[in-house]
Structures are given as C-alpha cells and as structure tokens.
Design a protein around this motif. Structure first.
Motif, PDB file in Angstrom:
ATOM      1  N   ASN A 101       0.826  -1.186   0.000  1.00  0.00           N
ATOM      2  CA  ASN A 101       0.000   0.000   0.000  1.00  0.00           C
ATOM      3  C   ASN A 101       0.871   1.250   0.000  1.00  0.00           C
ATOM      4  O   ASN A 101       2.067   1.202   0.292  1.00  0.00           O
ATOM      5  N   ALA A 102       0.263   2.362  -0.303  1.00  0.00           N
ATOM      6  CA  ALA A 102       1.023   3.603  -0.417  1.00  0.00           C
ATOM      7  C   ALA A 102       1.670   4.010   0.901  1.00  0.00           C
ATOM      8  O   ALA A 102       2.736   4.632   0.927  1.00  0.00           O
ATOM      9  N   ILE A 141       2.542  -3.700 -10.898  1.00  0.00           N
ATOM     10  CA  ILE A 141       1.792  -4.960 -10.952  1.00  0.00           C
ATOM     11  C   ILE A 141       1.864  -5.656  -9.597  1.00  0.00           C
ATOM     12  O   ILE A 141       2.942  -5.827  -9.028  1.00  0.00           O
ATOM     13  N   ASP A 142       0.704  -6.053  -9.097  1.00  0.00           N
ATOM     14  CA  ASP A 142       0.650  -6.804  -7.843  1.00  0.00           C
ATOM     15  C   ASP A 142       0.864  -8.281  -8.162  1.00  0.00           C
ATOM     16  O   ASP A 142      -0.094  -9.006  -8.461  1.00  0.00           O
ATOM     17  N   VAL A 143       2.116  -8.734  -8.117  1.00  0.00           N
ATOM     18  CA  VAL A 143       2.427 -10.117  -8.496  1.00  0.00           C
ATOM     19  C   VAL A 143       2.210 -11.088  -7.355  1.00  0.00           C
ATOM     20  O   VAL A 143       2.242 -12.307  -7.567  1.00  0.00           O
ATOM     21  N   GLY A 144       1.979 -10.578  -6.141  1.00  0.00           N
ATOM     22  CA  GLY A 144       1.864 -11.454  -4.985  1.00  0.00           C
ATOM     23  C   GLY A 144       0.737 -12.452  -5.085  1.00  0.00           C
ATOM     24  O   GLY A 144       0.796 -13.538  -4.500  1.00  0.00           O
ATOM     25  N   SER A 145      -0.307 -12.118  -5.836  1.00  0.00           N
ATOM     26  CA  SER A 145      -1.460 -13.007  -5.970  1.00  0.00           C
ATOM     27  C   SER A 145      -1.313 -13.989  -7.125  1.00  0.00           C
ATOM     28  O   SER A 145      -2.188 -14.831  -7.338  1.00  0.00           O
ATOM     29  N   LEU A 181       6.230   1.103  -3.379  1.00  0.00           N
ATOM     30  CA  LEU A 181       6.902   0.414  -2.289  1.00  0.00           C
ATOM     31  C   LEU A 181       6.645  -1.077  -2.430  1.00  0.00           C
ATOM     32  O   LEU A 181       5.501  -1.514  -2.573  1.00  0.00           O
ATOM     33  N   PHE A 182       7.729  -1.861  -2.402  1.00  0.00           N
ATOM     34  CA  PHE A 182       7.629  -3.310  -2.544  1.00  0.00           C
ATOM     35  C   PHE A 182       8.262  -3.981  -1.339  1.00  0.00           C
ATOM     36  O   PHE A 182       9.245  -3.480  -0.778  1.00  0.00           O
TER      37      PHE A 182
END
Length: 304
Positions: A101-102, A141-145, A181-182
């Motif tokens: 999240n931001a 890109i939200d790769v976590g899912s 932020l990753f």
C-alpha cells in the motif's frame, strides 16, 4: 490473408546457434548449457529440457501442427521434432517484489537501486524481479497473488540459489522505486514447468539435399507452376505488393472463388469451414509459397 516475405528461407528455417533461443525463465540458461543441449540432440537423436524450446507446435485452425525447424552439425542436416510435452513440478526458490500500500510501514527503511552490496548476478535478479512487478510503470503490478513461478525470478537448475544473497532471506525488507513500495519476498514452492522432449531426424548429408528436402516438404506451392485465374492473381498481388515486410488481402464472407483457389494451392482450403461455423478468431499460419520468384509465408485469419 497476410503475407510475410522470407528473404532466405533455407537459412531462416535452419537452427545453427542454439544460444539465440531463450529459456522461459526470467534469467536465461547459460550459453554453454544450451550448446550442450543442442549437441546432445544431434549426437543422440533425443534430448529432454525444461522450459526451453528448439522446435514449436502451433494451431492450424483446430489442428495441431509442427513448425518446420532444421538443424546442422556441419556434416549432416536434421529436422527437429517435438516428441512429447508435459508439465512437471519442481521445488524451487522464487524471489519477487510484493507491491505494498502507499503508506510506508512504521520503522521501515526501504532500499533503493542500485544496491551495490549485491553481486552482479543478484543485481540482475533484482532487476528482473522489478521488471516482473512493473516497478517502472504506473500502476505497478501486484504479483503477490499470481501463481508460483510467475511472480518474479525462479531459481532454476542453472541458477544457483546457494550463491545468492536474495534467498532464503533478502538483505533488505522493502524496496522503494519511483512512487512504489515493494516488500522483498523469497519463497520455496512447488513450481510447474514444461518438460519437452525433442528428437532429431537425419534428412541429408549435403546443403543441396537439405534445400531440396525443404522445397519438397515445407513449400506448399510455387505459384509459377500452376494456372491461376485473374481473380486469384489479383488477390496474390494485393497481398504481396507494396509492402517490404508484410502485406495483406481481406474480404467479407462468403469466400470468393479467387481466395478459395489460392487456399487450395496452399493446401488449406479443405481445413477451412463455412464462416458461420467460427465463433472465435481463428488462424491458419505457416503456409509457404513462392510467388513472382520470391518466398512468402502466408497466414489466413478468420474473424467471426
């Protein structure tokens, strides 16, 4: 119907440098391993590899076909075939960047690139993980899912996890890049990969025999040897003229007699059904012909 000019067909279809093929991993196989795979294939007649292709299959309408691919060891010429394809599981590490999240977590001290304490290989792995997460894009890109093996960099059997500082515990918890932020993640998981077995069929012992074999088995038609109607000739002229790389011809259904004649010579007409049968976009690629003295690759596309 699209056409693509093939300037050097015998060279285009001949694999001489296996290092030009990339493995389907973020970090490619080393060149020496790819050469060893190629040498084993030609020497023994068969080789099995993971996430790596030396020949390809494709959909020709509803039919599965094999794209022509030839190889040479300097003395003999071979045709490469796809013998088997299956999915296998491997327990491998994967390093990826999980988009956060931001709001920055309390006490977080995110790293930024370049991280000079990392080895050159680990910096390359980090860069590939950033590309997978779209770190330079907005939005990222939200790769976590995503499924294991598709989130970042997989430590395959030719990428040694034991010499990497990014696994099992990355030396930084967070990475800040641009406005993103990753969280750095390293996980060992069951990763599905594609195992392919290729075979090499000897076809000739000279260049001239190889070229004759290609003409006999790959070339669908030399249009100079057949009688064409003026309508069929106009279609071929439209598809091949005025475009240095590719061209096209299009028409609305029902199919014209001219196009049917062209497809008959390309050995495709018998595979094409009435337009009303097609409910989705369908292609018939990899048809080879000589027209007006030049080689072309033809592809028919049908839009429902």
């Amino acid at each position: 119907m699209s056409t693509y000019s093939v300037e050097e067909p015998f060279k285009t279809l001949l694999l001489t440098d296996p290092t030009g093929h990339r493995a389907q991993f973020a970090i490619d196989y080393p060149d020496e391993y790819k050469r060893a795979v190629y040498d084993e294939l030609l020497a023994s007649g068969s080789v099995t590899v993971l996430n790596y292709q030396l020949a390809y299959e494709y959909e020709f309408g509803s039919e599965q076909r094999e794209r022509p691919q030839f190889a040479t060891d300097g003395d003999r010429y071979y045709r490469i075939h796809v013998e088997t394809i299956r999915t296998v599981d491997r327990d491998w590490w994967e390093f990826y960047l999980d988009l956060q999240n931001a709001d920055q977590p309390d006490g977080a001290d995110p790293a930024t690139v370049p991280i000079t304490s990392l080895s050159d290989r680990d910096q390359q792995i980090l860069q590939k993980a950033m590309e997978a997460a779209g770190a330079d894009r907005d939005p990222a890109i939200d790769v976590g899912s995503q499924e294991p093996g598709s989130r970042g960099v997989t430590y395959h059997h030719h990428l040694d996890s034991e010499v990497s500082d990014l696994v099992p515990s990355p030396p930084f918890e967070y990475l800040q890049h641009n406005d993103h932020l990753f969280q750095a993640q390293a996980e060992q998981d069951t990763i599905p990969v594609t195992e392919r077995t290729f075979t090499a069929e000897p076809i000739s012992e000279s260049r001239s025999e190889y070229e004759r074999h290609v003409r006999d088995t790959v070339l669908d038609v030399d249009f100079s040897t057949v009688s064409l109607s003026s309508e069929a000739t106009d279609i071929l002229d439209t598809a091949t003229e005025g475009r240095p790389v590719s061209g096209f011809y299009e028409e609305s259904p029902p199919m014209s007699d001219g196009l049917d004649a062209v497809l008959t010579q390309l050995n495709a007409a018998e595979h094409v059904r009435e337009h009303s049968h097609y409910e989705e976009y369908t292609t018939f690629p990899n048809m080879y012909a000589i027209y007006d003295g030049r080689w072309y690759e033809f592809e028919l596309a049908i839009y429902p």
